[in-house]
Design a protein around this motif. Structure first.
Motif, PDB file in Angstrom:
ATOM      1  N   SER A 269       0.814  -1.215   0.000  1.00  0.00           N
ATOM      2  CA  SER A 269       0.000   0.000   0.000  1.00  0.00           C
ATOM      3  C   SER A 269       0.850   1.269   0.000  1.00  0.00           C
ATOM      4  N   ARG A 270       2.026   1.193   0.610  1.00  0.00           N
ATOM      5  CA  ARG A 270       2.897   2.366   0.682  1.00  0.00           C
ATOM      6  C   ARG A 270       3.971   2.367  -0.400  1.00  0.00           C
ATOM      7  N   ASN A 271       3.948   1.328  -1.255  1.00  0.00           N
ATOM      8  CA  ASN A 271       4.937   1.217  -2.331  1.00  0.00           C
ATOM      9  C   ASN A 271       6.354   1.350  -1.776  1.00  0.00           C
ATOM     10  N   LYS A 272       6.634   0.571  -0.729  1.00  0.00           N
ATOM     11  CA  LYS A 272       7.903   0.667  -0.018  1.00  0.00           C
ATOM     12  C   LYS A 272       8.879  -0.452  -0.392  1.00  0.00           C
ATOM     13  N   LEU A 273       8.748  -1.012  -1.574  1.00  0.00           N
ATOM     14  CA  LEU A 273       9.628  -2.098  -1.980  1.00  0.00           C
ATOM     15  C   LEU A 273      11.050  -1.565  -2.164  1.00  0.00           C
ATOM     16  N   ALA A 274      11.986  -2.090  -1.378  1.00  0.00           N
ATOM     17  CA  ALA A 274      13.368  -1.607  -1.435  1.00  0.00           C
ATOM     18  C   ALA A 274      14.187  -2.328  -2.495  1.00  0.00           C
ATOM     19  N   LYS A 275      13.897  -3.612  -2.708  1.00  0.00           N
ATOM     20  CA  LYS A 275      14.649  -4.387  -3.695  1.00  0.00           C
ATOM     21  C   LYS A 275      13.716  -5.346  -4.400  1.00  0.00           C
ATOM     22  N   THR A 276      14.169  -5.851  -5.537  1.00  0.00           N
ATOM     23  CA  THR A 276      13.363  -6.792  -6.296  1.00  0.00           C
ATOM     24  C   THR A 276      14.275  -7.794  -6.988  1.00  0.00           C
ATOM     25  N   MET A 277      13.681  -8.874  -7.474  1.00  0.00           N
ATOM     26  CA  MET A 277      14.453  -9.974  -8.044  1.00  0.00           C
ATOM     27  C   MET A 277      14.602  -9.805  -9.552  1.00  0.00           C
ATOM     28  N   GLY A 296      30.908   1.150  -7.111  1.00  0.00           N
ATOM     29  CA  GLY A 296      31.481   0.882  -5.800  1.00  0.00           C
ATOM     30  C   GLY A 296      30.484   0.749  -4.675  1.00  0.00           C
ATOM     31  N   ASN A 297      29.222   1.015  -4.953  1.00  0.00           N
ATOM     32  CA  ASN A 297      28.185   0.944  -3.923  1.00  0.00           C
ATOM     33  C   ASN A 297      27.435  -0.386  -4.012  1.00  0.00           C
ATOM     34  N   THR A 298      27.195  -1.002  -2.870  1.00  0.00           N
ATOM     35  CA  THR A 298      26.446  -2.255  -2.843  1.00  0.00           C
ATOM     36  C   THR A 298      24.994  -1.999  -3.213  1.00  0.00           C
ATOM     37  N   ILE A 299      24.513  -2.741  -4.222  1.00  0.00           N
ATOM     38  CA  ILE A 299      23.124  -2.560  -4.666  1.00  0.00           C
ATOM     39  C   ILE A 299      22.326  -3.856  -4.602  1.00  0.00           C
ATOM     40  N   GLY A 300      22.971  -4.953  -4.185  1.00  0.00           N
ATOM     41  CA  GLY A 300      22.219  -6.194  -4.111  1.00  0.00           C
ATOM     42  C   GLY A 300      23.096  -7.411  -3.941  1.00  0.00           C
ATOM     43  N   THR A 301      22.493  -8.583  -4.204  1.00  0.00           N
ATOM     44  CA  THR A 301      23.164  -9.866  -4.002  1.00  0.00           C
ATOM     45  C   THR A 301      22.808 -10.824  -5.129  1.00  0.00           C
ATOM     46  N   LEU A 302      23.814 -11.498  -5.663  1.00  0.00           N
ATOM     47  CA  LEU A 302      23.590 -12.615  -6.579  1.00  0.00           C
ATOM     48  C   LEU A 302      23.280 -13.839  -5.725  1.00  0.00           C
ATOM     49  N   THR A 303      22.122 -14.462  -5.946  1.00  0.00           N
ATOM     50  CA  THR A 303      21.682 -15.562  -5.089  1.00  0.00           C
ATOM     51  C   THR A 303      21.731 -16.926  -5.759  1.00  0.00           C
ATOM     52  N   SER A 304      21.714 -16.979  -7.095  1.00  0.00           N
ATOM     53  CA  SER A 304      21.836 -18.236  -7.842  1.00  0.00           C
ATOM     54  C   SER A 304      22.648 -17.968  -9.099  1.00  0.00           C
ATOM     55  N   SER A 305      23.458 -18.952  -9.520  1.00  0.00           N
ATOM     56  CA  SER A 305      24.219 -18.806 -10.761  1.00  0.00           C
ATOM     57  C   SER A 305      24.520 -20.184 -11.325  1.00  0.00           C
ATOM     58  N   VAL A 306      24.622 -20.260 -12.655  1.00  0.00           N
ATOM     59  CA  VAL A 306      24.864 -21.542 -13.311  1.00  0.00           C
ATOM     60  C   VAL A 306      25.379 -21.292 -14.723  1.00  0.00           C
ATOM     61  N   VAL A 307      26.158 -22.230 -15.226  1.00  0.00           N
ATOM     62  CA  VAL A 307      26.596 -22.202 -16.624  1.00  0.00           C
ATOM     63  C   VAL A 307      25.667 -23.106 -17.421  1.00  0.00           C
ATOM     64  N   THR A 308      25.056 -22.585 -18.477  1.00  0.00           N
ATOM     65  CA  THR A 308      24.171 -23.397 -19.305  1.00  0.00           C
ATOM     66  C   THR A 308      25.001 -24.343 -20.169  1.00  0.00           C
ATOM     67  N   PRO A 309      24.393 -25.387 -20.725  1.00  0.00           N
ATOM     68  CA  PRO A 309      25.142 -26.289 -21.613  1.00  0.00           C
ATOM     69  C   PRO A 309      25.740 -25.595 -22.832  1.00  0.00           C
ATOM     70  N   HIS A 310      25.255 -24.400 -23.180  1.00  0.00           N
ATOM     71  CA  HIS A 310      25.803 -23.663 -24.314  1.00  0.00           C
ATOM     72  C   HIS A 310      26.836 -22.624 -23.887  1.00  0.00           C
ATOM     73  N   ILE A 316      20.351 -15.309 -10.864  1.00  0.00           N
ATOM     74  CA  ILE A 316      19.236 -14.596 -10.246  1.00  0.00           C
ATOM     75  C   ILE A 316      19.820 -13.778  -9.103  1.00  0.00           C
ATOM     76  N   GLY A 317      19.314 -12.580  -8.934  1.00  0.00           N
ATOM     77  CA  GLY A 317      19.783 -11.749  -7.839  1.00  0.00           C
ATOM     78  C   GLY A 317      18.721 -10.780  -7.382  1.00  0.00           C
ATOM     79  N   PHE A 318      19.000 -10.129  -6.273  1.00  0.00           N
ATOM     80  CA  PHE A 318      18.137  -9.076  -5.745  1.00  0.00           C
ATOM     81  C   PHE A 318      18.899  -7.762  -5.827  1.00  0.00           C
ATOM     82  N   VAL A 319      18.256  -6.741  -6.391  1.00  0.00           N
ATOM     83  CA  VAL A 319      18.895  -5.433  -6.521  1.00  0.00           C
ATOM     84  C   VAL A 319      17.937  -4.353  -6.038  1.00  0.00           C
ATOM     85  N   LYS A 320      18.497  -3.213  -5.678  1.00  0.00           N
ATOM     86  CA  LYS A 320      17.668  -2.083  -5.286  1.00  0.00           C
ATOM     87  C   LYS A 320      16.797  -1.648  -6.458  1.00  0.00           C
TER      88      LYS A 320
END
Length: 355
Positions: A269-277, A296-310, A316-320
């Protein structure tokens, strides 16, 4: 012959829990998932059955989505949240006649069963059974997955919502459950343990005309990350709330109270979302979790990573929210690796959907 023996004879490499990691050619599995269909054993995902008058009410009062007003055979994903609105678990609940069927994330069946059991009060009529003991769970993914399901269940796929369908595969009673897709469509099948090998072989035989391939959990993980689906222990954790994890469509803002509702409703209701995926494309592989930075400023976190077969590296990460734009370059960790935001992941609020 049991399932594990069949997998090994078919070139499968198994994890310690007996779930196939791959069937020898991950590139073929990946290509089939995108162009045709793949069949996976996902029996390590939880599956529960609740019966009694309050079989859906116990889920309704402790989770984010409105599962108390589903049509017959309809399913809806929903989130169990803490009093502070943090993610505990993600479920998909189905209104299956005089029962409710619930699927959970990998390894979470017993924990969800115990959590639900603690919510059953003295005047409730609800019994919870863990189907993971007596059944296996297979999934079909890909653009031809639904066509294969319709060989056995012609009525499947006719609804606009997630659904459950009872049918038979060579005389074996099977429950088909439609879930949100990773690629193409996704259908879950719940099968009695003693008929699992027979059903697995029947699905592969029936799907030959559609280019089906067996696939393992390594391919599933690539598809999960590519599609921006949050995973247990990565994005589905108490570090995040559902609105941050691209799960807006799994939260009802019209239903009554549930655990964590006040915090989640206030943020909306307050549109207070600080970060998104977001999903990202990385210049090289970096193990997650790791910090993301801009200038140089922290804006988020990488939470999943993978190399595809190609050879592509996706994550996937969360960023401001202010930097959550397609094409935005970010630094990954401390060793000069860069990444570009590809898309906002999952379901987003209207204010972000067009970014």
């Amino acid at each position: 012959m049991n399932l594990q023996e069949w997998y090994q004879q078919s070139g499968g490499s198994l994890a310690t829990d007996g779930i196939p990691l791959h069937f020898g050619d991950q590139t073929a599995e990946y290509n089939a998932a995108h162009a045709h269909a793949v069949l996976m054993d996902r029996s390590h995902e939880g599956r529960l059955e609740t019966t009694g008058r309050d079989r859906l009410e116990i889920i309704q009062r402790i989770s984010t989505n409105d599962v108390g007003h589903m049509a017959a055979n309809e399913g809806r994903p929903t989130i169990l949240t803490s009093p502070t609105g943090r993610i505990i678990d993600r479920l998909v609940a189905y209104n299956h006649g005089d029962k409710a069927l619930i699927t959970t994330e990998p390894g979470r069946g017993p924990a969800v069963r115990d959590y639900l059991q603690r919510q059953v009060f003295f005047n409730d009529e609800a019994r919870i059974q863990d189907l993971g003991i007596s059944t296996k769970q297979f999934t079909l993914h890909g653009p031809q997955a639904e066509a294969i399901v319709q060989i056995f269940a012609p009525q499947a796929g006719k609804q606009s919502y997630l659904e459950c369908v009872d049918a038979q595969i060579d005389g074996v009673e099977v429950v088909f459950l439609k879930r949100k897709p990773l690629v193409g469509t996704q259908w879950v099948m719940i099968i009695p343990n003693e008929k699992a090998v027979e059903v697995w072989q029947s699905i592969l035989t029936a799907g030959e005309q559609f280019g089906i391939q067996p696939a393992g959990s390594l391919t599933f993980n690539v598809l999960r990350i590519e599609s921006g689906r949050p995973g247990v222990g990565h994005e589905l954790s108490t570090d995040f709330i559902p609105l941050e994890a691209g799960l807006w469509d799994e939260v009802s803002f019209k239903k009554g109270c549930y655990t964590g509702q006040e915090i989640i409703a206030r943020m909306e209701s307050r549109n207070k979302l600080a970060k998104t995926m977001v999903t990202l494309n990385l210049s090289e592989m970096v193990e997650s979790p790791v910090t993301l930075r801009v200038d140089g400023n922290t804006i988020g976190t990488l939470t999943s990573s993978v190399v595809t077969p190609h050879g592509e590296v996706v994550g996937i990460g969360f960023v401001k929210v202010p930097v959550a734009e397609a094409g935005k370059e970010v630094m990954v960790g401390e060793n000069g690796v860069t990444a570009h935001i590809l898309t906002l992941a999952g379901a987003q609020p209207p204010v972000l959907e067009n970014r």
